[in-house]
Design a protein around this motif. Structure first.
Motif, PDB file in Angstrom:
ATOM      1  N   UNK A  22       0.618  -1.452  -0.352  1.00  0.00           N
ATOM      2  CA  UNK A  22      -0.077  -0.321   0.184  1.00  0.00           C
ATOM      3  C   UNK A  22       1.007   1.808   0.124  1.00  0.00           C
ATOM      4  N   UNK A  23       0.982   1.831  -0.826  1.00  0.00           N
ATOM      5  CA  UNK A  23       1.721   3.109  -0.746  1.00  0.00           C
ATOM      6  C   UNK A  23       0.399   4.348  -0.756  1.00  0.00           C
ATOM      7  N   UNK A  24       1.508   5.523   0.460  1.00  0.00           N
ATOM      8  CA  UNK A  24       1.301   6.372   0.660  1.00  0.00           C
ATOM      9  C   UNK A  24       1.188   7.304  -0.240  1.00  0.00           C
ATOM     10  N   UNK A  25      -0.669   7.342   0.074  1.00  0.00           N
ATOM     11  CA  UNK A  25      -0.839   8.606  -1.176  1.00  0.00           C
ATOM     12  C   UNK A  25      -1.006  10.637  -0.611  1.00  0.00           C
ATOM     13  N   UNK A  26      -0.040  11.235  -1.000  1.00  0.00           N
ATOM     14  CA  UNK A  26       0.372  12.211  -0.345  1.00  0.00           C
ATOM     15  C   UNK A  26      -0.812  13.434  -0.187  1.00  0.00           C
ATOM     16  N   UNK A  27      -1.142  14.153  -0.041  1.00  0.00           N
ATOM     17  CA  UNK A  27      -2.593  15.421   0.402  1.00  0.00           C
ATOM     18  C   UNK A  27      -2.161  16.356  -0.883  1.00  0.00           C
ATOM     19  N   UNK A  28      -1.588  16.915  -0.775  1.00  0.00           N
ATOM     20  CA  UNK A  28      -1.240  17.926  -1.866  1.00  0.00           C
ATOM     21  C   UNK A  28       0.216  17.294  -2.567  1.00  0.00           C
ATOM     22  N   UNK A  29       1.596  17.381  -1.995  1.00  0.00           N
ATOM     23  CA  UNK A  29       2.710  16.924  -2.449  1.00  0.00           C
ATOM     24  C   UNK A  29       3.872  16.651  -1.354  1.00  0.00           C
ATOM     25  N   UNK A  30       4.734  16.025  -2.129  1.00  0.00           N
ATOM     26  CA  UNK A  30       5.369  15.487  -0.615  1.00  0.00           C
ATOM     27  C   UNK A  30       6.382  16.645   0.441  1.00  0.00           C
ATOM     28  N   UNK A  31       6.378  18.075  -0.453  1.00  0.00           N
ATOM     29  CA  UNK A  31       6.898  18.890   0.418  1.00  0.00           C
ATOM     30  C   UNK A  31       5.747  19.509   0.953  1.00  0.00           C
ATOM     31  N   UNK A  32       4.904  19.599   0.131  1.00  0.00           N
ATOM     32  CA  UNK A  32       3.719  20.607   0.574  1.00  0.00           C
ATOM     33  C   UNK A  32       2.220  19.696   1.569  1.00  0.00           C
ATOM     34  N   UNK A  33       2.977  18.632   1.813  1.00  0.00           N
ATOM     35  CA  UNK A  33       1.850  17.630   3.122  1.00  0.00           C
ATOM     36  C   UNK A  33       2.330  18.837   4.324  1.00  0.00           C
ATOM     37  N   UNK A  34       3.747  18.957   4.683  1.00  0.00           N
ATOM     38  CA  UNK A  34       3.917  19.355   6.454  1.00  0.00           C
ATOM     39  C   UNK A  34       3.500  20.966   6.617  1.00  0.00           C
ATOM     40  N   UNK A  35       3.564  21.699   5.824  1.00  0.00           N
ATOM     41  CA  UNK A  35       3.509  23.213   5.123  1.00  0.00           C
ATOM     42  C   UNK A  35       1.353  22.922   5.892  1.00  0.00           C
ATOM     43  N   UNK A  36       0.808  22.674   4.406  1.00  0.00           N
ATOM     44  CA  UNK A  36      -0.361  22.430   4.939  1.00  0.00           C
ATOM     45  C   UNK A  36      -0.720  21.596   6.050  1.00  0.00           C
ATOM     46  N   UNK A  95       0.895  21.996   9.013  1.00  0.00           N
ATOM     47  CA  UNK A  95       1.241  23.088  10.321  1.00  0.00           C
ATOM     48  C   UNK A  95       0.112  24.329   9.933  1.00  0.00           C
ATOM     49  N   UNK A  96       0.213  24.900   8.707  1.00  0.00           N
ATOM     50  CA  UNK A  96      -1.429  25.672   8.503  1.00  0.00           C
ATOM     51  C   UNK A  96      -2.413  25.516   8.789  1.00  0.00           C
ATOM     52  N   UNK A  97      -3.257  24.420   9.361  1.00  0.00           N
ATOM     53  CA  UNK A  97      -4.655  23.854   9.679  1.00  0.00           C
ATOM     54  C   UNK A  97      -4.039  23.744  11.026  1.00  0.00           C
ATOM     55  N   UNK A  98      -2.918  23.543  11.629  1.00  0.00           N
ATOM     56  CA  UNK A  98      -2.750  23.210  12.810  1.00  0.00           C
ATOM     57  C   UNK A  98      -2.659  24.607  13.397  1.00  0.00           C
ATOM     58  N   UNK A  99      -2.035  25.833  13.073  1.00  0.00           N
ATOM     59  CA  UNK A  99      -2.225  27.472  13.538  1.00  0.00           C
ATOM     60  C   UNK A  99      -3.815  27.770  13.223  1.00  0.00           C
ATOM     61  N   UNK A 100      -4.100  27.031  12.043  1.00  0.00           N
ATOM     62  CA  UNK A 100      -5.805  28.700  11.654  1.00  0.00           C
ATOM     63  C   UNK A 100      -6.257  27.425  12.948  1.00  0.00           C
ATOM     64  N   UNK A 101      -6.530  26.651  13.549  1.00  0.00           N
ATOM     65  CA  UNK A 101      -7.373  25.636  15.139  1.00  0.00           C
ATOM     66  C   UNK A 101      -7.133  26.059  15.920  1.00  0.00           C
ATOM     67  N   UNK A 102      -5.511  26.349  16.113  1.00  0.00           N
ATOM     68  CA  UNK A 102      -5.383  27.148  17.519  1.00  0.00           C
ATOM     69  C   UNK A 102      -5.546  28.408  18.076  1.00  0.00           C
ATOM     70  N   UNK A 103      -5.484  29.106  16.161  1.00  0.00           N
ATOM     71  CA  UNK A 103      -5.780  30.420  16.764  1.00  0.00           C
ATOM     72  C   UNK A 103      -7.251  31.099  16.578  1.00  0.00           C
TER      73      UNK A 103
END
Length: 63
Positions: free
Chosen positions: A1-15, A17-25
């Motif tokens: 089973x291969x992992x499918x990225x939501x956006x891309x390998x590099x942008x998933x971590x940024x995505x 973090x941004x979701x986490x920050x938005x939830x915290x705010x």
């Protein structure tokens, strides 16, 4: 089973973090409104805490 990225390998971590920050705010803003503070007052509190945290961090490194 291969992992499918939501956006891309590099942008998933940024995505994530941004979701986490938005939830915290959102949570902080809701809690501050429950205390009767307006959004600008909440931002002032956040700025003061941020400054104190960085000053405390810098003082800790000097010792």
């Amino acid at each position: 089973m291969s992992y499918q990225y939501i956006i891309s390998k590099r942008l998933d971590p940024i995505f994530a973090i941004s979701i986490g920050l938005a939830a915290a705010v959102t949570r902080i803003n809701r809690e501050e409104k429950e205390k009767g503070r307006s959004t600008p007052e909440s931002m002032d509190v956040l700025r003061r805490r941020w400054t104190l945290a960085w000053q405390g961090n810098a003082q800790g490194k000097k010792n």
